[in-house]
Design a protein around this motif. Sequence first.
Motif, mmCIF file in Angstrom:
data_model
loop_
_atom_site.group_PDB
_atom_site.id
_atom_site.type_symbol
_atom_site.label_atom_id
_atom_site.label_comp_id
_atom_site.label_asym_id
_atom_site.label_seq_id
_atom_site.Cartn_x
_atom_site.Cartn_y
_atom_site.Cartn_z
ATOM 1 N N TRP A 127 9.162 -15.550 -8.517
ATOM 2 C CA TRP A 127 8.357 -14.334 -8.681
ATOM 3 C C TRP A 127 7.483 -14.444 -9.921
ATOM 4 C CZ3 TRP A 127 7.275 -10.595 -5.419
ATOM 5 C CH2 TRP A 127 8.122 -10.377 -4.332
ATOM 6 N N LEU A 128 8.034 -14.951 -11.007
ATOM 7 C CA LEU A 128 7.266 -15.078 -12.245
ATOM 8 C C LEU A 128 6.125 -16.077 -12.108
ATOM 9 C CD1 LEU A 128 10.204 -15.052 -14.799
ATOM 10 C CD2 LEU A 128 8.498 -13.258 -14.473
ATOM 11 N N ASP A 129 6.350 -17.125 -11.315
ATOM 12 C CA ASP A 129 5.329 -18.156 -11.133
ATOM 13 C C ASP A 129 4.311 -17.796 -10.052
ATOM 14 O OD1 ASP A 129 6.507 -19.668 -13.087
ATOM 15 O OD2 ASP A 129 7.594 -20.975 -11.701
ATOM 16 N N GLY A 130 4.583 -16.726 -9.301
ATOM 17 C CA GLY A 130 3.693 -16.336 -8.212
ATOM 18 C C GLY A 130 2.323 -15.917 -8.719
ATOM 19 N N ASP A 131 1.315 -16.101 -7.895
ATOM 20 C CA ASP A 131 -0.052 -15.755 -8.257
ATOM 21 C C ASP A 131 -0.400 -14.403 -7.653
ATOM 22 O OD1 ASP A 131 -2.691 -15.592 -8.926
ATOM 23 O OD2 ASP A 131 -3.358 -17.192 -7.571
ATOM 24 N N ALA A 132 -0.422 -13.384 -8.484
ATOM 25 C CA ALA A 132 -0.759 -12.040 -8.022
ATOM 26 C C ALA A 132 -2.161 -11.653 -8.479
ATOM 27 C CB ALA A 132 0.268 -11.042 -8.548
ATOM 28 N N SER A 133 -2.939 -12.628 -8.904
ATOM 29 C CA SER A 133 -4.257 -12.346 -9.475
ATOM 30 C C SER A 133 -5.239 -11.745 -8.469
ATOM 31 C CB SER A 133 -4.853 -13.617 -10.083
ATOM 32 O OG SER A 133 -5.084 -14.589 -9.077
ATOM 33 N N ARG A 134 -5.034 -11.941 -7.177
ATOM 34 C CA ARG A 134 -5.980 -11.444 -6.171
ATOM 35 C C ARG A 134 -5.536 -10.117 -5.553
ATOM 36 N NH1 ARG A 134 -6.667 -15.047 -1.715
ATOM 37 N NH2 ARG A 134 -8.394 -13.704 -1.213
ATOM 38 N N LEU A 135 -4.445 -9.558 -5.997
ATOM 39 C CA LEU A 135 -3.963 -8.323 -5.376
ATOM 40 C C LEU A 135 -4.955 -7.173 -5.520
ATOM 41 C CD1 LEU A 135 -0.164 -8.299 -6.199
ATOM 42 C CD2 LEU A 135 -1.284 -8.862 -4.046
ATOM 43 N N GLY A 136 -5.753 -7.191 -6.566
ATOM 44 C CA GLY A 136 -6.747 -6.140 -6.766
ATOM 45 C C GLY A 136 -7.831 -6.129 -5.704
ATOM 46 N N GLU A 137 -7.950 -7.205 -4.937
ATOM 47 C CA GLU A 137 -8.961 -7.291 -3.881
ATOM 48 C C GLU A 137 -8.565 -6.470 -2.653
ATOM 49 O OE1 GLU A 137 -9.615 -11.415 -2.949
ATOM 50 O OE2 GLU A 137 -9.763 -11.950 -5.066
ATOM 51 N N PHE A 138 -7.320 -6.053 -2.569
ATOM 52 C CA PHE A 138 -6.819 -5.344 -1.400
ATOM 53 C C PHE A 138 -6.565 -3.889 -1.751
ATOM 54 C CE2 PHE A 138 -5.460 -9.758 -1.224
ATOM 55 C CZ PHE A 138 -5.975 -10.143 0.006
ATOM 56 N N GLY A 139 -6.879 -3.021 -0.823
ATOM 57 C CA GLY A 139 -6.616 -1.605 -1.029
ATOM 58 C C GLY A 139 -5.141 -1.298 -0.784
ATOM 59 N N ALA A 140 -4.785 -0.075 -1.113
ATOM 60 C CA ALA A 140 -3.412 0.361 -0.860
ATOM 61 C C ALA A 140 -3.166 0.413 0.645
ATOM 62 C CB ALA A 140 -3.179 1.735 -1.472
ATOM 63 N N TYR A 141 -1.921 0.230 1.073
ATOM 64 C CA TYR A 141 -1.594 0.264 2.493
ATOM 65 C C TYR A 141 -1.887 1.655 3.038
ATOM 66 C CZ TYR A 141 0.808 -0.454 6.862
ATOM 67 O OH TYR A 141 1.096 -0.573 8.191
ATOM 68 N N ASP A 142 -2.525 1.722 4.183
ATOM 69 C CA ASP A 142 -2.892 2.995 4.803
ATOM 70 C C ASP A 142 -1.801 3.398 5.785
ATOM 71 O OD1 ASP A 142 -4.023 5.194 5.907
ATOM 72 O OD2 ASP A 142 -5.708 4.148 6.839
ATOM 73 N N TRP A 143 -1.059 4.418 5.444
ATOM 74 C CA TRP A 143 0.018 4.907 6.312
ATOM 75 C C TRP A 143 -0.519 5.876 7.359
ATOM 76 C CZ3 TRP A 143 4.742 2.813 6.338
ATOM 77 C CH2 TRP A 143 5.123 2.061 5.232
ATOM 78 N N ASP A 144 -1.833 6.118 7.375
ATOM 79 C CA ASP A 144 -2.478 6.988 8.353
ATOM 80 C C ASP A 144 -1.855 8.381 8.354
ATOM 81 O OD1 ASP A 144 -4.469 7.497 10.230
ATOM 82 O OD2 ASP A 144 -3.142 7.016 11.926
ATOM 83 N N GLY A 145 -1.579 8.896 7.163
ATOM 84 C CA GLY A 145 -1.057 10.255 7.030
ATOM 85 C C GLY A 145 0.435 10.397 7.249
ATOM 86 N N ALA A 146 1.110 9.340 7.688
ATOM 87 C CA ALA A 146 2.550 9.437 7.951
ATOM 88 C C ALA A 146 3.328 9.288 6.646
ATOM 89 C CB ALA A 146 2.976 8.356 8.932
ATOM 90 N N ASP A 147 4.505 9.898 6.606
ATOM 91 C CA ASP A 147 5.403 9.748 5.459
ATOM 92 C C ASP A 147 6.224 8.478 5.671
ATOM 93 O OD1 ASP A 147 7.264 9.887 3.439
ATOM 94 O OD2 ASP A 147 8.170 11.764 4.106
ATOM 95 N N PRO A 148 6.017 7.436 4.866
ATOM 96 C CA PRO A 148 6.727 6.178 5.103
ATOM 97 C C PRO A 148 8.240 6.319 5.004
ATOM 98 C CG PRO A 148 5.566 6.126 2.994
ATOM 99 C CD PRO A 148 5.136 7.357 3.703
ATOM 100 N N TYR A 149 8.709 7.342 4.286
ATOM 101 C CA TYR A 149 10.156 7.529 4.154
ATOM 102 C C TYR A 149 10.775 8.175 5.391
ATOM 103 C CZ TYR A 149 9.353 6.256 -0.659
ATOM 104 O OH TYR A 149 9.002 5.581 -1.792
#
Length: 128
Positions: free
Chosen positions: A87-109
């Motif tokens: 996890w520490l060595d993983g490359d998360a540098s491009r995560l900002g290129e993606f928007g938040a997951y769209d739950w389409d109004g549903a409550d994920p819980y």
Amino acid sequence: MRTVQFTLRQYLNTHGLSAYRLAQAARGRVSERTVYALARGEASRVDLGTLGAVITTLEELTGEPVSPGDLLTAVTVPGPDPEARAWLDGDASRLGEFGAYDWDGADPYALGEPVRFGPDGELVIGGE
């Protein structure tokens, strides 16, 4: 990885001294609070002037020369386990290129069924 720890408590024990005795003898040079923190190994850093004052006070109390090496030791601290390292060595540098997951109004819980491990380690879905 290596780190440095204070060994003042061991030094005091070896020489038949207490942190209280050191704190009293160092009064006016080092605060009681600092002496106790050093003796408990809770200090993460120390000013060189403070270390010098502690060394001088110990020399006065024991009549023996004291060096920084008598009060400090280098120890090896275990590194992260393989999973944490991945996890520490993983490359998360491009995560900002993606928007938040769209739950389409549903409550994920409220979606799906709860998942848990049973007493024998088996995967249990919902109320099974």
